[in-house]
Scaffold this active site. Structure first.
Site, PDB file in Angstrom:
ATOM      1  N   HIS A  24       0.853  -1.190   0.000  1.00 40.06           N
ATOM      2  CA  HIS A  24       0.000   0.000   0.000  1.00 40.06           C
ATOM      3  C   HIS A  24       0.885   1.233   0.000  1.00 40.06           C
ATOM      4  O   HIS A  24       2.104   1.148   0.138  1.00 40.06           O
ATOM      5  CB  HIS A  24      -0.952   0.008   1.198  1.00 40.06           C
ATOM      6  CG  HIS A  24      -0.281   0.195   2.524  1.00 40.06           C
ATOM      7  ND1 HIS A  24      -0.793   0.972   3.518  1.00 40.06           N
ATOM      8  CD2 HIS A  24       0.882  -0.290   3.027  1.00 40.06           C
ATOM      9  CE1 HIS A  24       0.009   0.948   4.576  1.00 40.06           C
ATOM     10  NE2 HIS A  24       1.039   0.179   4.298  1.00 40.06           N
TER      11      HIS A  24
ATOM     12  N   CYS B 200       6.823   5.881   3.954  1.00 40.29           N
ATOM     13  CA  CYS B 200       5.592   5.142   3.673  1.00 40.29           C
ATOM     14  C   CYS B 200       4.724   5.839   2.630  1.00 40.29           C
ATOM     15  O   CYS B 200       3.696   5.304   2.214  1.00 40.29           O
ATOM     16  CB  CYS B 200       4.798   4.914   4.954  1.00 40.29           C
ATOM     17  SG  CYS B 200       5.689   3.881   6.132  1.00 40.29           S
TER      18      CYS B 200
ATOM     19  N   HIS C 297       4.831   0.344  -0.580  1.00 39.11           N
ATOM     20  CA  HIS C 297       5.710  -0.521   0.196  1.00 39.11           C
ATOM     21  C   HIS C 297       4.868  -1.681   0.717  1.00 39.11           C
ATOM     22  O   HIS C 297       3.644  -1.619   0.702  1.00 39.11           O
ATOM     23  CB  HIS C 297       6.371   0.248   1.359  1.00 39.11           C
ATOM     24  CG  HIS C 297       5.406   0.728   2.387  1.00 39.11           C
ATOM     25  ND1 HIS C 297       4.613   1.848   2.215  1.00 39.11           N
ATOM     26  CD2 HIS C 297       5.076   0.219   3.597  1.00 39.11           C
ATOM     27  CE1 HIS C 297       3.853   2.017   3.292  1.00 39.11           C
ATOM     28  NE2 HIS C 297       4.107   1.041   4.134  1.00 39.11           N
TER      29      HIS C 297
ATOM     30  N   HIS D 148       4.082  -5.171   3.463  1.00 39.79           N
ATOM     31  CA  HIS D 148       4.138  -5.712   4.823  1.00 39.79           C
ATOM     32  C   HIS D 148       3.772  -7.186   4.778  1.00 39.79           C
ATOM     33  O   HIS D 148       2.975  -7.620   3.957  1.00 39.79           O
ATOM     34  CB  HIS D 148       3.123  -5.023   5.746  1.00 39.79           C
ATOM     35  CG  HIS D 148       3.391  -3.592   6.005  1.00 39.79           C
ATOM     36  ND1 HIS D 148       4.335  -3.161   6.900  1.00 39.79           N
ATOM     37  CD2 HIS D 148       2.829  -2.477   5.476  1.00 39.79           C
ATOM     38  CE1 HIS D 148       4.341  -1.832   6.922  1.00 39.79           C
ATOM     39  NE2 HIS D 148       3.439  -1.397   6.066  1.00 39.79           N
TER      40      HIS D 148
ATOM     41  N   ASP E  83      -4.670 -10.939   0.705  1.00 39.43           N
ATOM     42  CA  ASP E  83      -3.364 -11.560   0.551  1.00 39.43           C
ATOM     43  C   ASP E  83      -2.809 -11.368  -0.863  1.00 39.43           C
ATOM     44  O   ASP E  83      -3.493 -11.625  -1.851  1.00 39.43           O
ATOM     45  CB  ASP E  83      -3.445 -13.051   0.875  1.00 39.43           C
ATOM     46  CG  ASP E  83      -2.072 -13.698   0.999  1.00 39.43           C
ATOM     47  OD1 ASP E  83      -1.120 -13.003   1.432  1.00 39.43           O
ATOM     48  OD2 ASP E  83      -1.962 -14.896   0.685  1.00 39.43           O
ATOM     49  N   HIS E  84      -1.561 -10.884  -0.920  1.00 37.91           N
ATOM     50  CA  HIS E  84      -0.862 -10.596  -2.171  1.00 37.91           C
ATOM     51  C   HIS E  84      -1.633  -9.599  -3.036  1.00 37.91           C
ATOM     52  O   HIS E  84      -1.747  -9.757  -4.249  1.00 37.91           O
ATOM     53  CB  HIS E  84      -0.545 -11.885  -2.942  1.00 37.91           C
ATOM     54  CG  HIS E  84       0.559 -12.642  -2.301  1.00 37.91           C
ATOM     55  ND1 HIS E  84       0.339 -13.491  -1.240  1.00 37.91           N
ATOM     56  CD2 HIS E  84       1.893 -12.661  -2.538  1.00 37.91           C
ATOM     57  CE1 HIS E  84       1.498 -14.016  -0.861  1.00 37.91           C
ATOM     58  NE2 HIS E  84       2.461 -13.520  -1.623  1.00 37.91           N
TER      59      HIS E  84
ATOM     60  N   GLU F 213       1.732  -5.191  12.379  1.00 37.08           N
ATOM     61  CA  GLU F 213       2.206  -4.668  11.109  1.00 37.08           C
ATOM     62  C   GLU F 213       3.713  -4.882  10.970  1.00 37.08           C
ATOM     63  O   GLU F 213       4.215  -5.218   9.902  1.00 37.08           O
ATOM     64  CB  GLU F 213       1.872  -3.184  11.039  1.00 37.08           C
ATOM     65  CG  GLU F 213       2.423  -2.489   9.849  1.00 37.08           C
ATOM     66  CD  GLU F 213       2.274  -1.016   9.992  1.00 37.08           C
ATOM     67  OE1 GLU F 213       1.642  -0.421   9.127  1.00 37.08           O
ATOM     68  OE2 GLU F 213       2.779  -0.454  10.972  1.00 37.08           O
TER      69      GLU F 213
END
Length: 166
Positions: A19, A38, A44, A46, A84-85, A130
């Site tokens: 995000h 960020c 970037h 996580h 996810d992904h 996070e």
């Protein structure tokens, strides 16, 4: 009246998403100052850890608050499948109108779980790790009015967002 002990069950899942922290309520300069690295235009990523806790009475017949298999299924529907992904800002419609902070991600996950759970009143807590140092906890409800992005109000002086930087 029978005694029904209250017990909490927590299940852990991990997912990877990217995000960019960027608020259309702020100028580019304000975004860079507030979000730092960020706010990278390319985003970037996580590796999020999500802990979902349900809480309620232990059923006398089953010995469970909730079947863990059901909780796993709910979490896959509400978390893994949509997040996810994925690029949160581009692939998840909710984040087209809400800044993709971890705080807002926790609210999103809570809302999605509430929609798919057979007994949503058992949902007690959504906790997102996070990073190893930054954790966010949401237990439902709201005390403050939430402001969604309205394209006609861009670049106002509204500063109620928070960073997910180290």
């Amino acid at each position: 009246m029978a005694h029904h002990p209250i017990v909490s069950i927590t299940r852990r899942e991990t997912f990877s998403s990217c995000h960019r922290l960027h608020s259309p309520f702020l100028t580019d300069e304000e975004n860079k100052k507030l979000y730092g690295k960020c706010n990278n235009p390319n985003g970037h990523g996580h590796n999020y850890v999500v802990l979902v806790t349900v809480k309620g009475p232990v059923d006398q017949n089953t010995g469970m608050v909730m079947n863990v298999h059901d909780l796993k299924h709910y979490m896959h529907q509400a978390i893994m499948d949509p997040l996810d992904h994925k690029n949160l800002d581009q692939d998840v419609p909710y984040f087209k109108t809400v800044v993709s902070t971890t705080e807002n991600l926790a609210i999103y996950i809570w809302d999605q779980l509430q929609k798919v759970m057979e007994k949503p009143n058992l949902l007690h807590e959504v906790k997102i790790l996070e990073t190893e140092k930054n954790h966010v906890v949401y237990r439902g409800g709201s005390t403050y009015p939430r402001k969604k992005i309205n394209p006609t109000n861009l670049h106002s002086n509204h500063h109620d967002v928070s960073s997910d930087s180290d």
